[in-house]
Structure formats: structure tokens, C-alpha cells
Write an enzyme that holds these catalytic residues in place. Structure first.
Site, PDB file in Angstrom:
ATOM      1  N   VAL A  95       0.980  -1.209   0.072  1.00  0.00           N
ATOM      2  CA  VAL A  95      -0.106  -0.090   0.128  1.00  0.00           C
ATOM      3  C   VAL A  95       0.945   1.245   0.000  1.00  0.00           C
ATOM      4  CG1 VAL A  95      -1.897   1.365   1.312  1.00  0.00           C
ATOM      5  CG2 VAL A  95      -1.956  -1.235   1.228  1.00  0.00           C
ATOM      6  N   GLY A 105      -4.542  -2.431   3.286  1.00  0.00           N
ATOM      7  CA  GLY A 105      -3.619  -3.727   3.271  1.00  0.00           C
ATOM      8  C   GLY A 105      -4.592  -4.777   3.804  1.00  0.00           C
ATOM      9  N   TYR A 139       0.850  -8.953  10.494  1.00  0.00           N
ATOM     10  CA  TYR A 139       0.462 -10.266   9.864  1.00  0.00           C
ATOM     11  C   TYR A 139       0.239 -10.920  11.227  1.00  0.00           C
ATOM     12  CZ  TYR A 139       2.572  -9.151   5.299  1.00  0.00           C
ATOM     13  OH  TYR A 139       2.539  -8.674   4.266  1.00  0.00           O
TER      14      TYR A 139
END
Lengths: 169, 169
Positions: A95, A105, A139
Site C-alpha cells: 500500500v 492492506g 501479520y
């Protein structure tokens, strides 16, 4: 923020090539990028493509000062695990800096997850650089885990002369 | 030793499933294997396969005491690097213990390298477990390098409930 996620098409290759370079500059390895717009057109949009892409796009009124409306992308391809079967590999998730922190994202990655499940995949695999703490934290916050850390996986590669030599054995 | 390498076909799925389990037992994770012979048949041998395979085979007179002539395999699929373009990912490379040290693994990996180059790929990527020193030494001796060590790549994964959740954002 108003944005949409859609499948990439041939006309997006110029923007994907631009953003691949931006991502590599962020990762301080822009000299590693050999892939051109033409490569992307051939490798992603002919019969039996080597990858697929999705694009994050903003409306005209939110375009960047350089005039870009395509402000993020993800590349992925189908993969296989001999333990758990069908998988997707997410090669890139990017992004543009001025659009970060707005859920772009996450929306791109969510779309990849949807595509994975729709194709009967059980895993979404990708790599992250160990110094890229913001990405790693993102993540992990999404329930991903570090297979290198937990199971001792190491990524290996053969390329260039070594690959040529291996093929001649 | 007399052996040959050939493309895997539908009839090999039973032997591939057997050797996937043997490999997982060697890696001490046989409880991770969910893939069945039927999965392999569907995922590797229908339209748009998720993987391809090659088989190492010995003549009848060298078959194992259990009657196996298929004594090794490699699974691979086409992949993509946004830096260097077309790539192959080698998911598994396995040779039955009694046939090791005779060049079978090297011949299987050489075949994967040949297929990579024939498809215009610049990289052969794979993973290795950090405790598997014999395999790591073999790969390093073939000119492969550890991308986790040299560039800090970490393998990441999203699966199960986390993948379902990500798809629903």
C-alpha cells in the site's frame, strides 16, 4: 477512506511495475528488481499465467499528487502443500505510504484469503523480512504465524549459474 | 545404480501418498499429513493442476522387499517473484532411505532445474527444516543459498480459523 479492491488486468501492469519498485525501495533492494511492465504483461496475462493480481483503487478525487488512483496491490499464485493440500502464496502486499493505516492492506489480504477459500485452499503462505517489524506485527495481529520461528523452516534458493549447473547434471 | 526419472501420472498418486507419509515420518510430523491419494489425483491431475510431480523409478529386479519400484519423487509448481519473474517452487524432494547416496535426489532436483529453465524460470525456491543438516548440506553443495540466513526472509502462514476470519473482514 473510500477505496475498492478489484482483479488486476493487463492495463494495470504499468502501475504494478511502479509499485513493485516502490516496495523494493522501501525494502532497500531496488537494484534487485529485474521485472518490467512487459514481463508482468506476458507472465500474468497470457494463457497459464504465473501469477494473479488484485488492485486497491481510490476514486479520482482522492488520486495522489502524481495522479495515481491505483494505490496498492497484492500478487498471488496457487501453490500446494504435500501435508495439507491446496494453498495460495501471496508474493507481495503493498500500500502506498500516504494511504497506510486506513485498512487498505487488510482489505487486500482479506481478498486473497477469500480467493484462497473459494479455490479450496487451506493455507495462505508468504514471506516477510525479519527487520520489517510493522509488517510482521500486522501479520501476527491477523492470526498469521512465523513458520521459520515455530517449525524451523528456512527459505532456500537456487538461481543463476547454480541453477544452470544443476540442470546439467 | 540403474534408475530413471519421469513425469508423474495419475497412477502414481498411491505411491506419492505413501512417500509423502514416509517423508513426514522422517521429519517427525506424520500427524500433519492430511493429503490423501484422492486429493493428489484431484489436485494434480485435473485441469489447472495445483502441482506437478516427477518420479524416480528402479527396474523390477531392484524393487524393494515390499515390491516398490517407485523409490523417490519431487513435487513442484510454478511460482513468481516480483523481482526476478518466473520461478519454480519445489515442495518436496524425497528418496527412500535404502536408495540414498546413489545420485537419485540429485537427478530429481536436476530434472526440476531443467523444467524451470525450459519454462523461463530464474529461480528454484524451496524450504528446508533447520535441523535437517544432511539435506541442508546437500542443497548448499549444489550452489543453493539460505534466503532466511542471508536476507532475513521468514516463512509466514495463515490457516484454519485465522484464514476464515481474515476472509470475513
Amino acid at each position: 477512506m473510500d477505496f475498492s479492491i478489484r482483479a488486476a488486468n493487463l492495463d494495470d501492469c504499468k502501475d504494478i511495475a511502479r509499485m513493485i519498485m516502490e516496495l523494493a525501495e522501501y525494502e532497500k533492494v531496488s537494484d534487485h528488481v529485474k521485472v518490467t511492465q512487459k514481463d508482468l504483461e506476458q507472465d500474468g496475462f497470457s494463457k497459464n499465467p504465473f501469477f494473479h493480481g488484485i488492485i486497491a483503487e481510490v476514486p479520482e478525487q482522492h488520486k495522489t499528487k502524481e495522479g495515481y488512483t491505483e494505490i496498492g496491490y497484492a500478487l498471488y499464485f496457487y501453490a500446494y502443500s504435500s501435508w495439507s493440500g491446496r494453498a495460495i502464496y501471496m508474493e507481495d502486499l503493498y500500500v502506498m505510504p500516504e494511504f497506510r493505516g486506513k485498512g487498505v492492506g487488510k482489505a487486500l489480504m482479506s481478498k486473497v484469503a477469500q480467493l484462497a477459500l473459494a479455490a479450496g485452499c487451506h493455507q495462505l503462505n508468504f514471506t516477510v523480512l525479519n527487520w520489517n517489524k510493522p509488517s510482521m506485527d500486522f501479520y501476527l495481529s491477523q492470526g498469521c504465524f512465523d513458520v521459520t520461528g515455530t517449525m524451523g523452516y528456512h527459505c532456500m534458493r537456487c538461481e543463476g549459474e547454480a541453477l544452470e549447473h544443476l540442470a546439467q547434471l
